[in-house]
Design a protein around this motif. Sequence first.
Motif, mmCIF file in Angstrom:
data_model
loop_
_atom_site.group_PDB
_atom_site.id
_atom_site.type_symbol
_atom_site.label_atom_id
_atom_site.label_comp_id
_atom_site.label_asym_id
_atom_site.label_seq_id
_atom_site.Cartn_x
_atom_site.Cartn_y
_atom_site.Cartn_z
ATOM 1 N N THR A 3 -11.307 6.097 5.851
ATOM 2 C CA THR A 3 -10.746 7.312 5.291
ATOM 3 C C THR A 3 -9.559 6.929 4.425
ATOM 4 O O THR A 3 -9.011 5.828 4.560
ATOM 5 C CB THR A 3 -10.289 8.255 6.415
ATOM 6 N N PRO A 4 -9.116 7.829 3.516
ATOM 7 C CA PRO A 4 -7.997 7.480 2.641
ATOM 8 C C PRO A 4 -6.745 7.043 3.389
ATOM 9 O O PRO A 4 -6.049 6.137 2.951
ATOM 10 C CB PRO A 4 -7.775 8.773 1.851
ATOM 11 N N THR A 5 -6.467 7.689 4.531
ATOM 12 C CA THR A 5 -5.251 7.336 5.259
ATOM 13 C C THR A 5 -5.328 5.938 5.845
ATOM 14 O O THR A 5 -4.304 5.311 6.092
ATOM 15 C CB THR A 5 -4.974 8.349 6.383
ATOM 16 N N ASP A 6 -6.534 5.430 6.067
ATOM 17 C CA ASP A 6 -6.683 4.070 6.590
ATOM 18 C C ASP A 6 -6.121 3.036 5.615
ATOM 19 O O ASP A 6 -5.769 1.929 6.016
ATOM 20 C CB ASP A 6 -8.154 3.734 6.847
ATOM 21 N N LEU A 7 -6.075 3.380 4.344
ATOM 22 C CA LEU A 7 -5.722 2.409 3.313
ATOM 23 C C LEU A 7 -4.240 2.416 2.977
ATOM 24 O O LEU A 7 -3.788 1.602 2.174
ATOM 25 C CB LEU A 7 -6.542 2.681 2.047
ATOM 26 N N GLU A 269 -5.919 2.428 -14.143
ATOM 27 C CA GLU A 269 -6.721 1.267 -13.758
ATOM 28 C C GLU A 269 -6.083 0.528 -12.589
ATOM 29 O O GLU A 269 -6.768 0.118 -11.643
ATOM 30 C CB GLU A 269 -6.894 0.322 -14.953
ATOM 31 N N VAL A 270 -4.764 0.349 -12.644
ATOM 32 C CA VAL A 270 -4.070 -0.366 -11.568
ATOM 33 C C VAL A 270 -4.101 0.453 -10.277
ATOM 34 O O VAL A 270 -4.252 -0.098 -9.176
ATOM 35 C CB VAL A 270 -2.623 -0.696 -11.981
ATOM 36 N N ALA A 271 -3.975 1.771 -10.379
ATOM 37 C CA ALA A 271 -4.057 2.620 -9.191
ATOM 38 C C ALA A 271 -5.432 2.512 -8.538
ATOM 39 O O ALA A 271 -5.557 2.422 -7.301
ATOM 40 C CB ALA A 271 -3.765 4.072 -9.559
ATOM 41 N N HIS A 272 -6.484 2.487 -9.348
ATOM 42 C CA HIS A 272 -7.833 2.324 -8.811
ATOM 43 C C HIS A 272 -8.008 0.929 -8.208
ATOM 44 O O HIS A 272 -8.686 0.770 -7.171
ATOM 45 C CB HIS A 272 -8.868 2.546 -9.917
ATOM 46 N N LEU A 273 -7.410 -0.058 -8.844
ATOM 47 C CA LEU A 273 -7.478 -1.420 -8.316
ATOM 48 C C LEU A 273 -6.809 -1.501 -6.945
ATOM 49 O O LEU A 273 -7.301 -2.183 -6.045
ATOM 50 C CB LEU A 273 -6.812 -2.395 -9.290
ATOM 51 N N ARG A 274 -5.698 -0.803 -6.771
ATOM 52 C CA ARG A 274 -5.026 -0.807 -5.470
ATOM 53 C C ARG A 274 -5.943 -0.237 -4.387
ATOM 54 O O ARG A 274 -6.033 -0.778 -3.287
ATOM 55 C CB ARG A 274 -3.724 -0.006 -5.540
ATOM 56 N N ALA A 275 -6.642 0.835 -4.707
ATOM 57 C CA ALA A 275 -7.559 1.426 -3.733
ATOM 58 C C ALA A 275 -8.678 0.447 -3.374
ATOM 59 O O ALA A 275 -9.040 0.295 -2.199
ATOM 60 C CB ALA A 275 -8.138 2.728 -4.284
ATOM 61 N N ALA A 276 -9.217 -0.233 -4.386
ATOM 62 C CA ALA A 276 -10.297 -1.193 -4.134
ATOM 63 C C ALA A 276 -9.812 -2.381 -3.311
ATOM 64 O O ALA A 276 -10.501 -2.849 -2.404
ATOM 65 C CB ALA A 276 -10.877 -1.680 -5.462
ATOM 66 N N ALA A 277 -8.608 -2.860 -3.625
ATOM 67 C CA ALA A 277 -8.049 -4.000 -2.895
ATOM 68 C C ALA A 277 -7.774 -3.632 -1.442
ATOM 69 O O ALA A 277 -8.077 -4.402 -0.522
ATOM 70 C CB ALA A 277 -6.765 -4.476 -3.574
ATOM 71 N N ARG A 278 -7.201 -2.470 -1.230
ATOM 72 C CA ARG A 278 -6.903 -2.042 0.137
ATOM 73 C C ARG A 278 -8.183 -1.831 0.929
ATOM 74 O O ARG A 278 -8.262 -2.150 2.119
ATOM 75 C CB ARG A 278 -6.074 -0.755 0.110
ATOM 76 N N ASN A 279 -9.207 -1.283 0.286
ATOM 77 C CA ASN A 279 -10.475 -1.065 0.981
ATOM 78 C C ASN A 279 -11.124 -2.389 1.371
ATOM 79 O O ASN A 279 -11.683 -2.517 2.477
ATOM 80 C CB ASN A 279 -11.419 -0.260 0.098
ATOM 81 N N ALA A 280 -11.054 -3.379 0.481
ATOM 82 C CA ALA A 280 -11.638 -4.686 0.794
ATOM 83 C C ALA A 280 -10.906 -5.340 1.960
ATOM 84 O O ALA A 280 -11.524 -5.895 2.877
ATOM 85 C CB ALA A 280 -11.599 -5.589 -0.432
ATOM 86 N N ALA A 281 -9.566 -5.290 1.953
ATOM 87 C CA ALA A 281 -8.786 -5.878 3.043
ATOM 88 C C ALA A 281 -9.063 -5.159 4.357
ATOM 89 O O ALA A 281 -9.187 -5.787 5.415
ATOM 90 C CB ALA A 281 -7.294 -5.826 2.713
#
Length: 360
Positions: A3-7, A269-281
């Motif tokens: 969920t979003p809060t997990d990230l 783009e950087v905001a979306h990258l942060r979401a992708a990075a946090r989801n991968a971790a």
Amino acid sequence: MSTPTDLLYSEEEEAVRAAVRDLLTDHCDAAGVIKRGESDAPHDLSLWKSLTEGMGLAGLLIPEEYGGQGAGHREAAVVLEELGRAVAPVPYLTSAVVATEALLACDAADLLAELAGGRRIGVLAVGLHTAPGAGHTTARIDDGALRGELTGIADAVAADVLLVPADDGGLYAVEAGAATVTPQVSLDLTRPLATVVLDGAPARRLGDAAPAVRRALRAGAGLLVSEQLGLADWTLTETVRYLKERKQFNRPVGGFQALKHRLAHLWLEVAHLRAAARNAADALAKGQDTDVAVAVAQAYAAPVAVHAAEEALQLHGGIGMTWEHPVHLYLKRAKADSIAYGTAGAHREALAALVDLQAP
């Protein structure tokens, strides 16, 4: 699914960030990194000692029973964000993540304890360009000794122990002093590549290479995204700061509408990258949907990091083109990272197979 809060970053993760950023502010200034890259000693082993022996960060992924911190991938991701922001010339990704994950797959307690304490640096002897699950060069095992040539090995010049896949399917530990390590010409001098030649090097079998290498490269690819996030965030922040100060026609350059649009697009783009990075971790930490999360993140990260660095160089104008300004370090790291652990295209192909979405 997360969920979003997990990230969101936890208090503990923010504390790790603050400690690492303070250390890097004091001991990893841009001028020093540029000067070190021009020398024969590209790695900052003093900084590495502070990160490992002083702060225990090399053991974040290692369980406490092996001498580690027993933390996880989310904490390691925060460390890599900060190292990316500073383009720090330390072998954290290669030793504390990739080599560590390979050793965890083999349950190599003695080597894990040494890496956790920062007493030794480990490097997986697989080319930096290799994607998770892709084929790679192996050494030849002959009566307990290894022979062969392995190229494109990141941070091998700083390694104490090499983890070498062999043609019998095993993963072997080789003392770096028993191999010939020759630096290669590298675009990114803060993460140098080398050729490793083994000519009868004594080796100790640790376990099966295939699952260990796959696990290691998957973690490397997934957490590399956090490093790419760090450098993209730094380049965006510094570019905005510079454009607020730089004046033309007696007004800040950043006030021109065309530049505002470019920066706004880059911020998204950087905001979306942060979401992708946090989801991968987060996926690596939980062991859920890991392959998909890593493939999505890597498919997106490289173009954004390169774009951010290119925009920074262009929008800094003439000063951005000089060797004295650090922006070239970020562009080189972004370019090198764009092929590390698989290109964006390779990860898109992997993602298509994972979600059964084949090309027509």
